[in-house]
Design an enzyme around this catalytic site. Structure first.
Site, PDB file in Angstrom:
ATOM      1  N   HIS A  48     132.735  15.865 -13.382  1.00 49.64           N
ATOM      2  CA  HIS A  48     132.633  14.923 -14.492  1.00 49.64           C
ATOM      3  C   HIS A  48     134.025  14.616 -15.036  1.00 49.64           C
ATOM      4  O   HIS A  48     134.781  15.530 -15.375  1.00 49.64           O
ATOM      5  CB  HIS A  48     131.758  15.501 -15.607  1.00 49.64           C
ATOM      6  N   LYS A  87     132.195  27.115 -23.736  1.00 45.19           N
ATOM      7  CA  LYS A  87     133.288  28.060 -23.505  1.00 45.19           C
ATOM      8  C   LYS A  87     132.837  29.461 -23.086  1.00 45.19           C
ATOM      9  O   LYS A  87     133.678  30.266 -22.668  1.00 45.19           O
ATOM     10  CB  LYS A  87     134.149  28.184 -24.765  1.00 45.19           C
ATOM     11  N   PRO A 102     127.520  27.669 -28.111  1.00 47.46           N
ATOM     12  CA  PRO A 102     127.643  26.919 -26.856  1.00 47.46           C
ATOM     13  C   PRO A 102     128.176  25.499 -27.009  1.00 47.46           C
ATOM     14  O   PRO A 102     128.367  24.819 -26.005  1.00 47.46           O
ATOM     15  CB  PRO A 102     126.200  26.909 -26.325  1.00 47.46           C
ATOM     16  N   TYR A 123     126.994  14.485 -26.324  1.00 50.83           N
ATOM     17  CA  TYR A 123     126.970  15.312 -27.527  1.00 50.83           C
ATOM     18  C   TYR A 123     126.726  14.369 -28.698  1.00 50.83           C
ATOM     19  O   TYR A 123     127.528  13.459 -28.929  1.00 50.83           O
ATOM     20  CB  TYR A 123     128.300  16.042 -27.723  1.00 50.83           C
ATOM     21  N   TYR A 148     138.469  20.785 -24.110  1.00 54.35           N
ATOM     22  CA  TYR A 148     137.202  20.762 -23.368  1.00 54.35           C
ATOM     23  C   TYR A 148     137.421  21.103 -21.897  1.00 54.35           C
ATOM     24  O   TYR A 148     136.654  21.876 -21.305  1.00 54.35           O
ATOM     25  CB  TYR A 148     136.544  19.383 -23.496  1.00 54.35           C
TER      26      TYR A 148
END
Length: 395
Positions: A72, A297, A293, A201, A386
């Site tokens: 991704h 990580k 979550p 998200y 990220y």
């Protein structure tokens, strides 16, 4: 039984450490209290940082990941009706993430361990480490009605938050840092195509949403729920209806629903213990730290710990650099705290805290959303965290 490194726990961190040590010619024994089926039955994360992907390749267990995993290059953030795609690759100089389930990582590592012939003991009860401050530590465990002993040079505690490793450290040695959040995540796994080709998200007045995936045919969705919710109260129909209500109409219209393969509620918390070592015992992964979550990580920080411990042990056995052993905890904790900060930040940014935040905190939350989702510097900040910050060199 004698070995160089005794590893408590056959989750992904213990197996990955064992695999890296095996490839380097360093002997290890893995002792696990559960069965292989139980270990594989855990439903966990599915987003791997660039550094974790590279470490799995170095360990020689990446063939299926590279074939079936989904690279991704971005994620989508939905806040206040604004859809902001985070172009990870462009914002980080070419870095990406890999969507590949933790269960599959564990399966690949299990198969590699079996193929190597290196010892791994499942269904071991009453596992106990001994003489951690001495020069000859050892493990004892019970299996088939007998007590067994493993003599070793070092012990890696990869047995999670509820494991025996951290509990074996005397009171007063560890300092605990903890933050408990006033909500949990209700997760549903289904054999349905993902609603979007990249993860979503989303912040919504009804609560946070994460649209994730395990493959092009298996999806994982999460809803923010209160801590007093019971998973039994959530039928599949209720879950899908609530998910649609929290998504933009065009996204909800693409959602393919289906029967749940697994459904569970997980409370959110942050936890770190310091130091991450005691004598010849080294804490790895969830044995030393827990993250919410939201920042993806958990598994990645465990892999980071493995990276540092492996590289230190490599220099210990090849170069006699026992002086490096004391560097493990500081090295690991620097990266752990950065991962904790990012997970805390993303949780603060995207969740509804309701009455648990006062008016000032709510305004700060709104200001953070406005800044980080409209500022180029803010987007870079989120993107580089990220995809994962680089590992430090062990020298």
């Amino acid at each position: 039984m004698k070995t160089q490194v005794a590893i408590i726990g056959a989750g992904p961190s213990g197996l990955l450490l064992g695999q890296l040590l095996h490839k380097a010619g360093i002997d290890s024994v893995i002792v696990e209290r559960q069965t292989p089926e139980y270990v594989l039955g855990r439903i966990r994360a599915g987003v791997l940082e660039q550094g974790t992907v590279d470490l799995l390749r170095e360990a020689g267990v990446a063939e299926r990941m590279d074939r079936e995993g989904l690279v991704h290059e971005g994620v989508e953030l939905l806040v206040g009706g604004r859809r902001q795609r985070l172009d990870l690759k462009a914002l980080t100089g070419g870095k990406t993430v890999m969507v590949y389930g933790q269960t599959e990582v564990t399966r690949d590592l299990m198969q590699a361990r079996q193929a190597s012939g290196a010892p791994i003991i499942y269904s071991a009860s009453n596992v106990q480490p001994h003489e951690l401050k001495g020069e000859r530590p050892y493990l004892t465990y019970e299996k088939d009605g007998q007590v067994h002993r493993v003599d070793c040079d070092y012990i890696a505690g990869c047995d999670g938050f509820h494991g025996v490793s951290r509990q074996s450290i005397p009171d007063g040695v560890l300092k605990h840092y903890e933050r408990v959040y006033p909500f949990g995540w209700l997760g549903l796994l289904a054999d349905t195509p993902p609603v979007n080709h990249e993860l979503i998200y989303a912040h919504h007045a009804r609560g946070f949403v994460l649209c994730s995936q395990r493959s092009q045919t298996r999806s994982r969705y999460y809803l923010q729920v209160s801590l007093d919710e019971q998973v039994e109260a959530w039928s599949d129909e209720r879950f899908w209806n609530e998910l649609k209500a929290r998504l933009p109409e065009d996204v909800a219209a693409r959602l393919v629903t289906g029967p749940a393969l697994e459904k569970s509620i997980a409370p959110l918390r942050s936890l770190v213990v310091e130091p991450m070592q005691y004598g010849r015992l080294f804490l790895v992964g969830d044995a030393a730290h827990i993250v919410p979550p939201t920042g993806a990580k958990g598994l990645n920080l465990a892999a980071s710990d493995v990276n540092y411990l492996y590289r230190i042990l490599l220099k210990v056995y090849r170069e006699g650099r026992t002086d490096l052993l004391q560097q493990y905890s500081p090295l690991a904790l620097r990266r752990v705290w950065k991962g904790e900060r990012f997970s805390w930040f993303m949780t603060q940014l995207l969740h509804d805290f309701g009455s648990h935040k006062d008016a000032w905190d709510q305004k700060m939350q709104e200001a953070d959303r406005e800044y980080f989702l409209t500022s180029p510097a803010g987007l870079v900040n989120i993107a580089e965290n990220y995809v994962g910050l680089p590992f430090e060199e062990v020298a």
